[in-house]
Motif scaffolding. Structure first.
Motif, PDB file in Angstrom:
ATOM      1  N   VAL A 294      54.373  68.295  26.190  1.00 34.77           N
ATOM      2  CA  VAL A 294      52.998  67.775  26.114  1.00 34.77           C
ATOM      3  C   VAL A 294      53.049  66.249  26.067  1.00 34.77           C
ATOM      4  CG1 VAL A 294      50.914  67.669  24.687  1.00 34.77           C
ATOM      5  CG2 VAL A 294      52.107  69.857  25.002  1.00 34.77           C
ATOM      6  N   LEU A 295      53.942  65.715  25.231  1.00 31.47           N
ATOM      7  CA  LEU A 295      54.067  64.256  25.137  1.00 31.47           C
ATOM      8  C   LEU A 295      54.489  63.672  26.486  1.00 31.47           C
ATOM      9  CD1 LEU A 295      55.863  63.901  21.667  1.00 31.47           C
ATOM     10  CD2 LEU A 295      53.415  63.897  22.162  1.00 31.47           C
ATOM     11  N   ARG A 296      55.364  64.397  27.166  1.00 30.29           N
ATOM     12  CA  ARG A 296      55.836  63.910  28.474  1.00 30.29           C
ATOM     13  C   ARG A 296      54.694  63.837  29.485  1.00 30.29           C
ATOM     14  NH1 ARG A 296      60.846  63.345  29.739  1.00 30.29           N
ATOM     15  NH2 ARG A 296      61.630  63.255  31.859  1.00 30.29           N
ATOM     16  N   LEU A 297      53.833  64.847  29.447  1.00 27.01           N
ATOM     17  CA  LEU A 297      52.670  64.838  30.346  1.00 27.01           C
ATOM     18  C   LEU A 297      51.803  63.605  30.059  1.00 27.01           C
ATOM     19  CD1 LEU A 297      50.597  66.054  32.351  1.00 27.01           C
ATOM     20  CD2 LEU A 297      49.702  67.425  30.461  1.00 27.01           C
ATOM     21  N   PHE A 298      51.504  63.372  28.778  1.00 28.99           N
ATOM     22  CA  PHE A 298      50.648  62.225  28.444  1.00 28.99           C
ATOM     23  C   PHE A 298      51.333  60.908  28.818  1.00 28.99           C
ATOM     24  CE2 PHE A 298      48.557  64.993  25.001  1.00 28.99           C
ATOM     25  CZ  PHE A 298      47.620  65.459  25.916  1.00 28.99           C
ATOM     26  N   ALA A 299      52.642  60.825  28.572  1.00 27.47           N
ATOM     27  CA  ALA A 299      53.368  59.597  28.925  1.00 27.47           C
ATOM     28  C   ALA A 299      53.233  59.358  30.429  1.00 27.47           C
ATOM     29  CB  ALA A 299      54.832  59.701  28.515  1.00 27.47           C
ATOM     30  N   ALA A 300      53.351  60.437  31.206  1.00 26.00           N
ATOM     31  CA  ALA A 300      53.243  60.300  32.665  1.00 26.00           C
ATOM     32  C   ALA A 300      51.835  59.879  33.080  1.00 26.00           C
ATOM     33  CB  ALA A 300      53.615  61.632  33.337  1.00 26.00           C
ATOM     34  N   MET A 301      50.850  60.183  32.236  1.00 27.08           N
ATOM     35  CA  MET A 301      49.474  59.790  32.538  1.00 27.08           C
ATOM     36  C   MET A 301      49.174  58.381  32.031  1.00 27.08           C
ATOM     37  SD  MET A 301      47.419  63.336  31.822  1.00 27.08           S
ATOM     38  CE  MET A 301      45.911  62.836  32.662  1.00 27.08           C
ATOM     39  N   GLY A 302      50.200  57.719  31.507  1.00 29.95           N
ATOM     40  CA  GLY A 302      50.019  56.326  31.069  1.00 29.95           C
ATOM     41  C   GLY A 302      49.702  56.177  29.600  1.00 29.95           C
ATOM     42  N   SER A 303      49.736  57.298  28.877  1.00 31.17           N
ATOM     43  CA  SER A 303      49.377  57.221  27.459  1.00 31.17           C
ATOM     44  C   SER A 303      50.436  56.509  26.638  1.00 31.17           C
ATOM     45  CB  SER A 303      49.198  58.643  26.902  1.00 31.17           C
ATOM     46  OG  SER A 303      48.712  58.602  25.582  1.00 31.17           O
ATOM     47  N   GLY A 304      49.983  55.834  25.584  1.00 26.90           N
ATOM     48  CA  GLY A 304      50.857  55.400  24.513  1.00 26.90           C
ATOM     49  C   GLY A 304      50.756  56.439  23.404  1.00 26.90           C
ATOM     50  N   PHE A 305      51.376  56.138  22.266  1.00 22.83           N
ATOM     51  CA  PHE A 305      51.414  57.120  21.185  1.00 22.83           C
ATOM     52  C   PHE A 305      51.244  56.464  19.826  1.00 22.83           C
ATOM     53  CE2 PHE A 305      53.558  58.786  24.824  1.00 22.83           C
ATOM     54  CZ  PHE A 305      53.028  60.059  24.929  1.00 22.83           C
TER      55      PHE A 305
ATOM     56  N   VAL B 164      52.260  52.706  18.555  1.00 24.83           N
ATOM     57  CA  VAL B 164      51.829  52.095  17.295  1.00 24.83           C
ATOM     58  C   VAL B 164      52.271  53.007  16.151  1.00 24.83           C
ATOM     59  CG1 VAL B 164      49.871  50.870  18.317  1.00 24.83           C
ATOM     60  CG2 VAL B 164      49.508  53.140  17.384  1.00 24.83           C
ATOM     61  N   PHE B 165      52.645  52.389  15.058  1.00 27.57           N
ATOM     62  CA  PHE B 165      53.226  53.127  13.927  1.00 27.57           C
ATOM     63  C   PHE B 165      52.269  53.044  12.745  1.00 27.57           C
ATOM     64  CE2 PHE B 165      57.686  53.732  11.740  1.00 27.57           C
ATOM     65  CZ  PHE B 165      57.179  54.818  11.028  1.00 27.57           C
ATOM     66  N   SER B 166      51.643  54.170  12.399  1.00 26.88           N
ATOM     67  CA  SER B 166      50.688  54.236  11.287  1.00 26.88           C
ATOM     68  C   SER B 166      51.318  54.942  10.094  1.00 26.88           C
ATOM     69  CB  SER B 166      49.441  55.014  11.714  1.00 26.88           C
ATOM     70  OG  SER B 166      48.851  54.448  12.852  1.00 26.88           O
ATOM     71  N   GLY B 167      50.596  54.947   8.986  1.00 26.14           N
ATOM     72  CA  GLY B 167      51.038  55.736   7.828  1.00 26.14           C
ATOM     73  C   GLY B 167      51.276  54.878   6.596  1.00 26.14           C
TER      74      GLY B 167
ATOM     75  N   LYS C  47      63.845  48.303  16.300  1.00 26.14           N
ATOM     76  CA  LYS C  47      64.919  48.325  17.308  1.00 26.14           C
ATOM     77  C   LYS C  47      64.406  48.927  18.616  1.00 26.14           C
ATOM     78  CE  LYS C  47      68.683  48.565  14.019  1.00 26.14           C
ATOM     79  NZ  LYS C  47      69.417  49.551  13.210  1.00 26.14           N
ATOM     80  N   ALA C  48      63.525  49.908  18.503  1.00 28.12           N
ATOM     81  CA  ALA C  48      62.984  50.521  19.722  1.00 28.12           C
ATOM     82  C   ALA C  48      62.048  49.556  20.456  1.00 28.12           C
ATOM     83  CB  ALA C  48      62.241  51.814  19.374  1.00 28.12           C
ATOM     84  N   GLY C  49      61.450  48.628  19.695  1.00 27.28           N
ATOM     85  CA  GLY C  49      60.542  47.655  20.322  1.00 27.28           C
ATOM     86  C   GLY C  49      59.116  48.160  20.462  1.00 27.28           C
ATOM     87  N   ILE C  50      58.571  48.714  19.381  1.00 27.67           N
ATOM     88  CA  ILE C  50      57.202  49.256  19.462  1.00 27.67           C
ATOM     89  C   ILE C  50      56.155  48.146  19.556  1.00 27.67           C
ATOM     90  CG2 ILE C  50      57.807  51.366  18.207  1.00 27.67           C
ATOM     91  CD1 ILE C  50      56.157  50.122  15.814  1.00 27.67           C
ATOM     92  N   LEU C  51      54.931  48.568  19.903  1.00 26.11           N
ATOM     93  CA  LEU C  51      53.832  47.599  20.094  1.00 26.11           C
ATOM     94  C   LEU C  51      53.418  46.963  18.775  1.00 26.11           C
ATOM     95  CD1 LEU C  51      51.727  46.409  22.088  1.00 26.11           C
ATOM     96  CD2 LEU C  51      50.232  48.299  21.451  1.00 26.11           C
ATOM     97  N   MET C  52      53.171  47.799  17.738  1.00 32.11           N
ATOM     98  CA  MET C  52      52.841  47.218  16.436  1.00 32.11           C
ATOM     99  C   MET C  52      52.890  48.249  15.317  1.00 32.11           C
ATOM    100  SD  MET C  52      48.738  46.475  16.655  1.00 32.11           S
ATOM    101  CE  MET C  52      47.509  47.769  16.754  1.00 32.11           C
ATOM    102  N   PHE C  53      53.047  47.692  14.110  1.00 28.82           N
ATOM    103  CA  PHE C  53      52.963  48.485  12.882  1.00 28.82           C
ATOM    104  C   PHE C  53      51.557  48.328  12.328  1.00 28.82           C
ATOM    105  CE2 PHE C  53      57.372  47.257  13.266  1.00 28.82           C
ATOM    106  CZ  PHE C  53      58.084  48.370  12.822  1.00 28.82           C
ATOM    107  N   ASN C  54      50.899  49.437  12.002  1.00 30.82           N
ATOM    108  CA  ASN C  54      49.613  49.366  11.310  1.00 30.82           C
ATOM    109  C   ASN C  54      49.918  49.432   9.813  1.00 30.82           C
ATOM    110  OD1 ASN C  54      48.280  49.248  13.731  1.00 30.82           O
ATOM    111  ND2 ASN C  54      47.833  51.445  13.798  1.00 30.82           N
TER     112      ASN C  54
END
Ligand code: LLP
Length: 419
Positions: free
Chosen positions: A67-78, A100-103, A116-123
């Protein structure tokens, strides 16, 4: 809408009869419709047409790799909340720069892995967390992109367990502290302040909470600009509700409540939808074991339980239950649909009007795509269900059913003295 439909009295997922999937994989099994997933992703994305934006699917809602792969292919972030979700997204082919990393409780190990992975941002949700991120970034010689998650202190008007934007919840930075937190953040060289975020709750089916949140976000952005902060991202969180029973919330109202008012800020808008994309794209297939009549009630005992789908037990959530094969002669009855688990709270439906099934019949628990499999447990030593994706006339087992052997993996038999 979704692509689970009856054809000549038989329930299909797209072009595949659910009966065929059950016969091949057994039950309980979660079945997702790829066409529904695609359609909902596109429709939600359209809400932001003409605005710089990034959809970050809330991984927690349904985290199966395919499911995640499908969304990634559609241009989604996570949107992720753990290193486990980070690894899933990366393995599924997500671009780290769209994560983006929430929690409220990110550990230093998780922060390091995301950096290290280089994410967009930490919330970021608290001052100690801000310092922890700064410290980890410094030790890695990196700069951590951060946004602060504000708690806008409003009533999201949804179930208490899934409300996050009210003042007493553990989530977000209180309005009265948010500007001060930004000032603290800018003093830390290893942080780069890039955004502002929020998330007010889930299964929200009215515009008001989104409108109120939008007003508060605008106010904060303007105040931050006056103090010289140059933000790039405004993250609205998720929360858009779906129809489980008779709820109705038009995405056009969501757009008017929050997307339109925020567009004038000229920031990149981020949304973290979960349920609205995947909720009604999945069903839980289960089989009737027994019909049990007592002097006061009728119970339909099925082979899936609160360990497979906990939403009814935990939130008193309504999930429609449809027969996989319609039986013209079946009388309508009122019954509880219950599982085999040894708890009175183990039910999928209570006092539900439905066509009386017979032992051996298959039922589909509808709207089980979001927070279904991902919340499944092994309580009562029950293996978790299989997961299947249907795409047109093809279908794929994307997670095998767990085995009893799987359940004991990692356990060690120690002979303790009986004395
Ligand atoms: N962003 C953040 C930071 C979140 O905490 C959540 C959900 C979302 C986005 C996605 O929200 P959605 O668009 O799906 O409403 N287990 C509960 C729902 C818990 C939601 C937790 N956070 C349920 O089954 O109803």
């Amino acid at each position: 809408m979704h692509y689970f439909e009856y054809k000549q009295g038989e329930l299909y997922a797209e072009e595949v009869p659910l009966k065929q999937i059950a016969a091949n994989t057994g039950v309980p099994t979660y079945v997702y419709s790829a066409a529904t997933l695609r359609r909902h992703f596109k429709v939600f994305d359209q809400v932001f047409a003409g605005v710089d934006h990034l959809i970050c699917f809330a991984t927690k809602a349904l985290s199966n790799l395919s499911v995640l792969r499908l969304f990634a292919a559609m241009g989604s972030g996570f949107d992720i909340v753990s290193v486990g979700e980070l690894e899933r997204c990366l393995r599924a082919g997500a671009q780290a720069q769209k994560i983006v990393f929430s929690g409220v409780g990110k550990t230093k190990e998780e922060i390091a892995a995301a950096l290290k992975a280089g994410i967009l941002m930490f919330n970021v949700e608290s001052l100690p967390e801000l310092y922890a991120i700064a410290e980890v970034a410094q030790s890695l010689g990196a700069r951590a992109p951060i946004s602060l998650r504000v708690n806008p202190a409003l009533d999201p008007g949804t179930h208490p367990h899934i409300s996050t934007g009210h003042r007493t919840s553990k989530f977000g930075v209180p309005l009265v502290q948010i500007l001060d937190y930004y000032e603290q953040a800018r003093k830390l060289d290893s942080l780069e302040v890039v955004g502002l975020s929020t998330h007010i709750g889930s299964q929200i089916t009215e515009a008001r909470p989104f409108r109120e949140a939008g007003e508060k976000l605008i106010d904060i952005v303007l105040k931050l600009r006056a103090r010289g902060f140059e933000l790039k991202y405004l993250d609205l969180g998720g929360g858009v509700g779906i129809r489980y029973d008779d709820e109705f919330f038009d995405l056009a109202d969501y757009a008017r409540a929050i997307v339109e008012p925020l567009r004038e800020l000229k920031l990149t808008l981020i949304a973290e939808p979960g349920r609205v994309i995947v909720g009604n794209a999945g069903v839980l297939l289960t089989r009737v074991l027994y019909v049990k009549d007592t002097d006061v009630k009728r119970f339909i005992v099925v082979d899936s339980a609160m360990n497979d789908l906990i939403r009814p037990s935990l939130y008193d959530a309504y999930h429609a239950i449809w027969p996989v094969e319609q039986r013209a002669s079946a009388p309508l009855v009122v019954a509880d649909v219950v599982g085999p688990i040894c708890e009175s709270g183990d039910f999928l439906a209570r006092d539900r009007l439905l066509p009386l099934p017979q032992a051996g019949d298959l039922l589909a628990v509808m709207g089980a795509g979001a927070y279904g499999f991902v919340m499944a447990s092994n309580y009562n030593s029950r293996p978790r269900p299989a997961e299947v994706i249907v795409d047109g006339n093809r279908w794929y087992v994307v997670r095998q059913r767990e085995t009893v052997e799987d359940l004991m993996r990692g356990e060690r038999l120690v002979d303790l003295s009986p004395e």
